[in-house]
Design a protein around this motif. Structure first.
Motif, PDB file in Angstrom:
ATOM      1  N   ASN A  80       0.862  -1.045  -0.091  1.00 17.31           N
ATOM      2  CA  ASN A  80       0.082  -0.004  -0.015  1.00 17.31           C
ATOM      3  C   ASN A  80       0.770   1.078  -0.023  1.00 17.31           C
ATOM      4  O   ASN A  80       2.090   1.464   0.656  1.00 17.31           O
ATOM      5  CB  ASN A  80      -0.813   0.201   1.234  1.00 17.31           C
ATOM      6  CG  ASN A  80      -1.715  -1.177   1.289  1.00 17.31           C
ATOM      7  OD1 ASN A  80      -2.816  -1.372   0.383  1.00 17.31           O
ATOM      8  ND2 ASN A  80      -1.731  -2.150   2.074  1.00 17.31           N
ATOM      9  N   TYR A  81       0.433   2.309  -0.769  1.00 13.79           N
ATOM     10  CA  TYR A  81       1.130   3.509  -0.769  1.00 13.79           C
ATOM     11  C   TYR A  81       0.215   4.698  -0.019  1.00 13.79           C
ATOM     12  O   TYR A  81      -0.933   4.616  -0.144  1.00 13.79           O
ATOM     13  CB  TYR A  81       1.480   3.880  -2.002  1.00 13.79           C
ATOM     14  CG  TYR A  81       2.325   3.191  -2.699  1.00 13.79           C
ATOM     15  CD1 TYR A  81       3.805   3.358  -2.646  1.00 13.79           C
ATOM     16  CD2 TYR A  81       2.079   1.859  -3.239  1.00 13.79           C
ATOM     17  CE1 TYR A  81       4.644   2.811  -3.560  1.00 13.79           C
ATOM     18  CE2 TYR A  81       2.886   0.887  -4.098  1.00 13.79           C
ATOM     19  CZ  TYR A  81       4.161   1.393  -4.089  1.00 13.79           C
ATOM     20  OH  TYR A  81       5.231   0.645  -4.858  1.00 13.79           O
ATOM     21  N   ARG A  99       6.289   1.805  -8.009  1.00 16.97           N
ATOM     22  CA  ARG A  99       7.157   1.084  -8.514  1.00 16.97           C
ATOM     23  C   ARG A  99       6.973  -0.436  -8.350  1.00 16.97           C
ATOM     24  O   ARG A  99       7.008  -0.759  -7.387  1.00 16.97           O
ATOM     25  CB  ARG A  99       9.086   1.548  -8.305  1.00 16.97           C
ATOM     26  CG  ARG A  99       9.776   0.634  -9.182  1.00 16.97           C
ATOM     27  CD  ARG A  99      11.174   1.139  -8.749  1.00 16.97           C
ATOM     28  NE  ARG A  99      12.413   0.240  -8.629  1.00 16.97           N
ATOM     29  CZ  ARG A  99      12.652  -0.543  -9.600  1.00 16.97           C
ATOM     30  NH1 ARG A  99      12.253  -0.430 -10.792  1.00 16.97           N
ATOM     31  NH2 ARG A  99      13.874  -1.360  -9.588  1.00 16.97           N
ATOM     32  N   ALA A 100       6.864  -1.044  -9.642  1.00 19.17           N
ATOM     33  CA  ALA A 100       6.848  -2.548  -9.486  1.00 19.17           C
ATOM     34  C   ALA A 100       8.090  -3.211 -10.522  1.00 19.17           C
ATOM     35  O   ALA A 100       8.529  -2.390 -11.472  1.00 19.17           O
ATOM     36  CB  ALA A 100       5.375  -2.912 -10.216  1.00 19.17           C
ATOM     37  N   THR A 101       8.296  -4.321 -10.136  1.00 12.97           N
ATOM     38  CA  THR A 101       9.547  -4.963 -10.649  1.00 12.97           C
ATOM     39  C   THR A 101       8.984  -6.498 -11.334  1.00 12.97           C
ATOM     40  O   THR A 101       7.968  -6.900 -10.696  1.00 12.97           O
ATOM     41  CB  THR A 101      10.973  -5.220 -10.120  1.00 12.97           C
ATOM     42  OG1 THR A 101      10.349  -6.063  -8.881  1.00 12.97           O
ATOM     43  CG2 THR A 101      11.421  -3.982  -9.509  1.00 12.97           C
ATOM     44  N   TYR A 148      -8.616  10.223  -0.978  1.00 13.03           N
ATOM     45  CA  TYR A 148      -8.909   9.678  -2.191  1.00 13.03           C
ATOM     46  C   TYR A 148      -8.015   8.055  -1.989  1.00 13.03           C
ATOM     47  O   TYR A 148      -7.135   7.958  -1.247  1.00 13.03           O
ATOM     48  CB  TYR A 148      -8.299  10.299  -3.358  1.00 13.03           C
ATOM     49  CG  TYR A 148      -8.601  11.503  -3.455  1.00 13.03           C
ATOM     50  CD1 TYR A 148      -9.669  11.785  -4.451  1.00 13.03           C
ATOM     51  CD2 TYR A 148      -8.309  12.563  -3.051  1.00 13.03           C
ATOM     52  CE1 TYR A 148     -10.152  13.060  -5.004  1.00 13.03           C
ATOM     53  CE2 TYR A 148      -8.825  13.903  -3.149  1.00 13.03           C
ATOM     54  CZ  TYR A 148      -9.642  14.063  -4.238  1.00 13.03           C
ATOM     55  OH  TYR A 148     -10.124  15.421  -4.335  1.00 13.03           O
ATOM     56  N   THR A 149      -8.799   7.129  -2.496  1.00 14.80           N
ATOM     57  CA  THR A 149      -8.382   5.818  -2.576  1.00 14.80           C
ATOM     58  C   THR A 149      -8.378   5.340  -4.018  1.00 14.80           C
ATOM     59  O   THR A 149      -9.345   5.243  -4.559  1.00 14.80           O
ATOM     60  CB  THR A 149      -9.146   4.979  -1.666  1.00 14.80           C
ATOM     61  OG1 THR A 149      -9.125   5.393  -0.233  1.00 14.80           O
ATOM     62  CG2 THR A 149      -8.514   3.361  -1.533  1.00 14.80           C
ATOM     63  N   ILE A 150      -7.016   5.050  -4.647  1.00 11.32           N
ATOM     64  CA  ILE A 150      -6.772   4.636  -5.707  1.00 11.32           C
ATOM     65  C   ILE A 150      -6.448   3.354  -5.776  1.00 11.32           C
ATOM     66  O   ILE A 150      -5.340   2.680  -5.167  1.00 11.32           O
ATOM     67  CB  ILE A 150      -5.851   5.676  -6.451  1.00 11.32           C
ATOM     68  CG1 ILE A 150      -6.603   7.075  -6.486  1.00 11.32           C
ATOM     69  CG2 ILE A 150      -5.738   4.987  -8.052  1.00 11.32           C
ATOM     70  CD1 ILE A 150      -5.475   8.218  -7.021  1.00 11.32           C
ATOM     71  N   GLN A 167      -2.114  -5.790  -8.204  1.00 10.68           N
ATOM     72  CA  GLN A 167      -2.741  -4.430  -7.693  1.00 10.68           C
ATOM     73  C   GLN A 167      -2.250  -3.859  -6.344  1.00 10.68           C
ATOM     74  O   GLN A 167      -1.505  -4.555  -5.586  1.00 10.68           O
ATOM     75  CB  GLN A 167      -4.103  -4.788  -7.780  1.00 10.68           C
ATOM     76  CG  GLN A 167      -4.983  -4.933  -8.779  1.00 10.68           C
ATOM     77  CD  GLN A 167      -6.219  -5.234  -8.625  1.00 10.68           C
ATOM     78  OE1 GLN A 167      -6.899  -5.131  -7.351  1.00 10.68           O
ATOM     79  NE2 GLN A 167      -6.953  -6.080  -9.478  1.00 10.68           N
ATOM     80  N   THR A 168      -2.201  -2.561  -6.268  1.00  7.44           N
ATOM     81  CA  THR A 168      -1.943  -1.946  -4.931  1.00  7.44           C
ATOM     82  C   THR A 168      -2.722  -0.876  -4.469  1.00  7.44           C
ATOM     83  O   THR A 168      -3.444  -0.253  -5.591  1.00  7.44           O
ATOM     84  CB  THR A 168      -0.443  -1.564  -4.975  1.00  7.44           C
ATOM     85  OG1 THR A 168       0.024  -1.062  -3.687  1.00  7.44           O
ATOM     86  CG2 THR A 168      -0.037  -0.279  -5.897  1.00  7.44           C
ATOM     87  N   SER A 169      -2.918  -0.386  -3.335  1.00  2.00           N
ATOM     88  CA  SER A 169      -3.736   0.681  -3.086  1.00  2.00           C
ATOM     89  C   SER A 169      -3.237   1.990  -2.975  1.00  2.00           C
ATOM     90  O   SER A 169      -1.942   1.748  -2.381  1.00  2.00           O
ATOM     91  CB  SER A 169      -4.677   0.339  -1.751  1.00  2.00           C
ATOM     92  OG  SER A 169      -5.394   1.332  -1.387  1.00  2.00           O
ATOM     93  N   VAL A 170      -3.514   3.094  -3.068  1.00  2.00           N
ATOM     94  CA  VAL A 170      -2.838   4.301  -2.993  1.00  2.00           C
ATOM     95  C   VAL A 170      -3.921   5.269  -2.238  1.00  2.00           C
ATOM     96  O   VAL A 170      -4.849   5.263  -2.712  1.00  2.00           O
ATOM     97  CB  VAL A 170      -2.379   4.885  -4.190  1.00  2.00           C
ATOM     98  CG1 VAL A 170      -1.717   6.246  -3.956  1.00  2.00           C
ATOM     99  CG2 VAL A 170      -1.735   4.107  -5.060  1.00  2.00           C
ATOM    100  N   GLY A 171      -3.348   5.880  -1.119  1.00  2.79           N
ATOM    101  CA  GLY A 171      -4.094   6.456  -0.336  1.00  2.79           C
ATOM    102  C   GLY A 171      -3.827   8.084  -0.165  1.00  2.79           C
ATOM    103  O   GLY A 171      -2.404   8.013   0.125  1.00  2.79           O
TER     104      GLY A 171
END
Length: 174
Positions: A80-81, A99-101, A148-150, A167-171
């Motif tokens: 999560n970010y 960033r994803a690898t 916001y939650t993306i 997937q990841t979540s961004v707040g």
């Protein structure tokens, strides 16, 4: 005159158990599923011996290059970010960069980012599909919305049918 084929691994002994040779035809086959991330090249010495007396033989080296398959899922650096922004930031401000690898190689390791829930209040943001940067595209108003939650998806490139995704979540707090 009868020919007999044999094989031995040259550089890495693990190759020996991954291949077999038919002693009468010389046909080399795999004995296990190959994985480029485990070992990307194999060197085998092939020897052929005839049945004459004394026997004559010849050798050659077989190099087997294992091509990449899109078999790994992109992994985000964080599950999560979170980010905070002032409501006065101008349009075009970078909020944060994800960033994803991917362990695959070549185009199979190229990552494409997308927002999975881009509508409603989240229309205030866009993502750079190559860089993974979330960027404002509207004026933010804390009184209208302060959180916001993306949900962001990372997709490995390569053939569409074999693409892997995570997937990841961004707040984002205003």
């Amino acid at each position: 005159t009868e020919l007999l084929y044999s094989m031995s691994a040259l550089i890495d002994a693990r190759s020996q158990s991954m291949f077999a040779i038919d002693s009468s035809s010389g046909l080399v086959t795999t004995t296990t599923r190959l994985d480029r991330e485990f070992m990307d090249v194999h060197y085998l010495r092939i020897t052929v011996t005839d049945s004459s007396n004394p026997p004559k033989s010849a050798t050659t080296t077989l190099q087997i290059n294992v091509q990449d398959e899109n078999d790994h899922v992109p992994m985000f650096e964080h599950a999560n970010y979170e980010a905070s922004l002032k409501e006065s930031v101008p349009i075009g401000t970078t909020v944060l960069t994800l960033r994803a690898t991917d362990q695959d190689s070549g185009s199979n390791s190229d990552i494409e980012y997308s927002i999975l829930n881009p509508t409603g209040i989240n229309e205030a943001f866009r993502i750079d599909s190559k860089a993974g940067s979330i960027i404002t595209r509207a004026i933010l108003d804390r009184e209208k919305n302060d959180l916001y939650t993306i949900t962001v998806q990372a997709s490995a490139s390569g053939p569409l049918q074999s693409r892997k995704r995570s997937q990841t979540s961004v707040g984002i707090k205003i």
